[in-house]
Design a protein around this motif. Structure first.
Motif, PDB file in Angstrom:
ATOM      1  N   TYR A  83     -22.496  64.582  13.757  1.00 46.47           N
ATOM      2  CA  TYR A  83     -23.412  64.498  12.619  1.00 46.47           C
ATOM      3  C   TYR A  83     -23.676  65.890  12.066  1.00 46.47           C
ATOM      4  N   SER A  84     -23.713  65.977  10.758  1.00 51.47           N
ATOM      5  CA  SER A  84     -24.003  67.264  10.104  1.00 51.47           C
ATOM      6  C   SER A  84     -25.459  67.656  10.362  1.00 51.47           C
ATOM      7  N   GLU A  85     -25.793  68.904  10.103  1.00 48.95           N
ATOM      8  CA  GLU A  85     -27.188  69.339  10.259  1.00 48.95           C
ATOM      9  C   GLU A  85     -28.094  68.551   9.320  1.00 48.95           C
ATOM     10  N   ARG A  86     -27.601  68.272   8.135  1.00 44.91           N
ATOM     11  CA  ARG A  86     -28.366  67.474   7.171  1.00 44.91           C
ATOM     12  C   ARG A  86     -28.665  66.078   7.732  1.00 44.91           C
ATOM     13  N   GLU A  87     -27.653  65.455   8.316  1.00 42.61           N
ATOM     14  CA  GLU A  87     -27.836  64.130   8.912  1.00 42.61           C
ATOM     15  C   GLU A  87     -28.782  64.191  10.109  1.00 42.61           C
TER      16      GLU A  87
END
Length: 155
Positions: A83-87
């Motif tokens: 998962y991305s940091e945004r997610e």
């Protein structure tokens, strides 16, 4: 299996209109359908809403979310590489807001969100989390039935 207690849409079709307006606002933003699906699924996991899990799982796959990421979503803390940091920031906020009575939203969670989202996106994210929690509560309270898969629905 529980019997559906009530079909709100049949009893009062106007009841859902404010929710549909909120969904239009949420989906008109820049969060993306993939991120929105992850948020909706995670809240629905926490709330135990089978109806919403079914619906948003399909939406996530249609938005291109990989099945592996959906399979691991309940344990996203243990798989940061998926998962991305945004997610991850959105999922942390989703958990904090969904479980608001467990200490609220910490300053560290809020800072994480503010680092990953611009000021215009944060209200949309908060509204998305709030909306799915309302939908979950309506579906769980009324024992909303899952739609039958086409192969089980018959002619």
């Amino acid at each position: 299996m529980s019997t559906q207690r009530m079909n709100i849409q049949e009893i009062d079709p106007k009841a859902y209109q404010p929710m549909y307006a909120m969904e239009k606002y949420i989906h008109g933003g820049t969060l993306g359908e993939d991120l929105l699906a992850l948020v909706k699924i995670r809240a629905s996991q926490l709330n135990g809403c089978a109806y919403c899990l079914d619906m948003h799982g399909r939406e996530a796959r249609n938005a291109g979310v990989d099945n592996r990421r959906l399979d691991v979503l309940a344990g996203w803390h243990e798989a940061p590489e998926l998962y991305s940091e945004r997610e991850r920031a959105a999922l942390a906020l989703t958990e904090a807001v969904t479980l608001i009575s467990n200490g609220g939203v910490t300053d560290s969670t809020w800072s994480r969100v503010k680092s990953a989202f611009d000021d215009a996106e944060v209200p949309v994210l908060l509204m998305a989390i709030s909306a799915i929690n309302v939908w979950n509560r309506l579906a769980v309270s009324t024992h909303q039935k899952l739609p039958l898969p086409a192969e089980l629905a018959g002619p």
